[in-house]
Design an enzyme around this catalytic site. Structure first.
Site, mmCIF file in Angstrom:
data_model
loop_
_atom_site.group_PDB
_atom_site.id
_atom_site.type_symbol
_atom_site.label_atom_id
_atom_site.label_comp_id
_atom_site.label_asym_id
_atom_site.label_seq_id
_atom_site.Cartn_x
_atom_site.Cartn_y
_atom_site.Cartn_z
ATOM 1 N N HIS A 17 6.084 -2.822 2.101
ATOM 2 C CA HIS A 17 5.068 -3.878 2.284
ATOM 3 C C HIS A 17 5.737 -5.214 2.645
ATOM 4 O O HIS A 17 5.255 -5.932 3.527
ATOM 5 C CB HIS A 17 4.265 -4.094 0.990
ATOM 6 C CG HIS A 17 3.441 -2.940 0.534
ATOM 7 N ND1 HIS A 17 3.576 -2.379 -0.712
ATOM 8 C CD2 HIS A 17 2.443 -2.244 1.149
ATOM 9 C CE1 HIS A 17 2.699 -1.390 -0.854
ATOM 10 N NE2 HIS A 17 2.008 -1.281 0.262
ATOM 11 N N LYS A 41 -10.859 2.471 -9.865
ATOM 12 C CA LYS A 41 -9.493 2.941 -10.115
ATOM 13 C C LYS A 41 -8.911 2.242 -11.325
ATOM 14 O O LYS A 41 -9.236 1.086 -11.589
ATOM 15 C CB LYS A 41 -8.601 2.607 -8.904
ATOM 16 C CG LYS A 41 -8.562 3.677 -7.849
ATOM 17 C CD LYS A 41 -7.408 3.386 -6.900
ATOM 18 C CE LYS A 41 -7.365 4.327 -5.716
ATOM 19 N NZ LYS A 41 -6.370 3.898 -4.731
ATOM 20 N N ARG A 89 3.110 4.460 8.484
ATOM 21 C CA ARG A 89 4.449 4.973 8.197
ATOM 22 C C ARG A 89 4.732 6.240 9.003
ATOM 23 O O ARG A 89 5.790 6.420 9.561
ATOM 24 C CB ARG A 89 4.583 5.285 6.701
ATOM 25 C CG ARG A 89 4.603 4.064 5.829
ATOM 26 C CD ARG A 89 4.334 4.406 4.404
ATOM 27 N NE ARG A 89 3.019 5.022 4.251
ATOM 28 C CZ ARG A 89 2.446 5.294 3.098
ATOM 29 N NH1 ARG A 89 3.082 5.051 1.985
ATOM 30 N NH2 ARG A 89 1.244 5.821 3.053
ATOM 31 N N SER A 127 3.640 3.196 -3.008
ATOM 32 C CA SER A 127 3.542 2.664 -4.372
ATOM 33 C C SER A 127 3.419 3.812 -5.361
ATOM 34 O O SER A 127 3.980 3.774 -6.460
ATOM 35 C CB SER A 127 2.322 1.748 -4.496
ATOM 36 O OG SER A 127 2.432 0.679 -3.596
HETATM 37 O O1 PNS Z 1 -3.388 0.193 -0.150
HETATM 38 P P1 PNS Z 1 -4.651 0.971 0.127
HETATM 39 O O2 PNS Z 1 -5.227 1.466 -1.175
HETATM 40 O O3 PNS Z 1 -4.441 2.061 1.133
HETATM 41 O O4 PNS Z 1 -5.702 -0.064 0.764
HETATM 42 C C1 PNS Z 1 -7.004 0.341 1.100
HETATM 43 C C2 PNS Z 1 -7.917 -0.859 1.468
HETATM 44 C C3 PNS Z 1 -7.862 -1.907 0.380
HETATM 45 C C4 PNS Z 1 -7.428 -1.461 2.768
HETATM 46 C C5 PNS Z 1 -9.356 -0.299 1.653
HETATM 47 O O5 PNS Z 1 -9.680 0.531 0.572
HETATM 48 C C6 PNS Z 1 -10.411 -1.392 1.790
HETATM 49 O O6 PNS Z 1 -10.411 -2.143 2.733
HETATM 50 N N1 PNS Z 1 -11.307 -1.481 0.795
HETATM 51 C C7 PNS Z 1 -12.351 -2.467 0.739
HETATM 52 C C8 PNS Z 1 -13.737 -1.846 0.862
HETATM 53 C C9 PNS Z 1 -14.146 -1.711 2.297
HETATM 54 O O7 PNS Z 1 -14.174 -2.653 3.053
HETATM 55 N N2 PNS Z 1 -14.464 -0.456 2.696
HETATM 56 C C10 PNS Z 1 -14.858 -0.135 4.041
HETATM 57 C C11 PNS Z 1 -13.658 -0.115 4.959
HETATM 58 S S1 PNS Z 1 -13.573 1.356 5.824
#
Ligand code: PNS
Length: 161
Positions: A17, A41, A89, A127
């Site tokens: 990151h 979560k 990645r 992570s």
């Molecule tokens: O590190 P991660 O867990 O892969 O990140 C995922 C993240 C935070 C980018 C994604 O879950 C997100 O944007 N969540 C917010 C809710 C949202 O906007 N959902 C619709 C997007 S498709």
């Protein structure tokens, strides 16, 4: 001002990151590292802990750490950001990332998703794996900044002295 949002769980932030944020700073004036508040979560680190840990990684004033709940597109609108930065990645990331990018485009057409690739050495890093190795007392010094290693050792009760 070109503002990019770098959203994620960051539980915890890894060197992968950090590498992506540094790449983002070459392209954008400001990168907002945005920690998702996810009530579904149970994270290892609280949002406040994760945010403080992330802040310590970046001395630059062009990196801002924030948290958000709800839709990412709403947060991006609120912050005046036109770009979402995500890391790719390996090909296994692609399908999930493409789905999110397409959904976010439907919800906010002016918002672009930009994919960045980390240094090859970080292409296998996550992570989740870092948490697992730390929990099993493995050496994580190559994968996270030193203060993150300390924080993980504290969480898993194996801090030295
Ligand atoms: O590190 P991660 O867990 O892969 O990140 C995922 C993240 C935070 C980018 C994604 O879950 C997100 O944007 N969540 C917010 C809710 C949202 O906007 N959902 C619709 C997007 S498709």
């Amino acid at each position: 001002m070109a503002i990019a949002i770098f959203p994620g769980s960051f539980d915890p932030i890894t060197n992968g990151h950090v590498d992506l944020v540094e790449r983002g700073l070459k392209m954008f004036d400001k990168v907002i590292v945005s920690v998702l508040v996810n009530p579904n979560k149970t994270p290892l680190f609280t949002v406040a802990e994760r945010s403080a840990i992330i802040r310590r990684c970046f001395p630059s004033e062009r990196v801002v750490v924030d948290s958000f709940r709800g839709l990412l597109v709403d947060f991006a609108r609120e912050k005046g950001a036109k770009v979402i930065m995500r890391g790719l990645r390996a090909v296994t990331d692609f399908e999930y990332e493409l789905q999110m990018a397409m959904m976010n485009r439907e919800l906010f057409p002016e918002l672009e998703t930009v994919f960045l690739t980390p240094q090859t050495v970080y292409s296998y890093l996550s992570s989740k794996l870092v948490r697992e190795v730390a929990n099993l007392k493995g050496d994580i010094s190559k994968f996270v900044p030193p203060h993150v290693e300390v924080a993980l050792k504290e969480k898993f009760g194996n801090a030295s002295s």
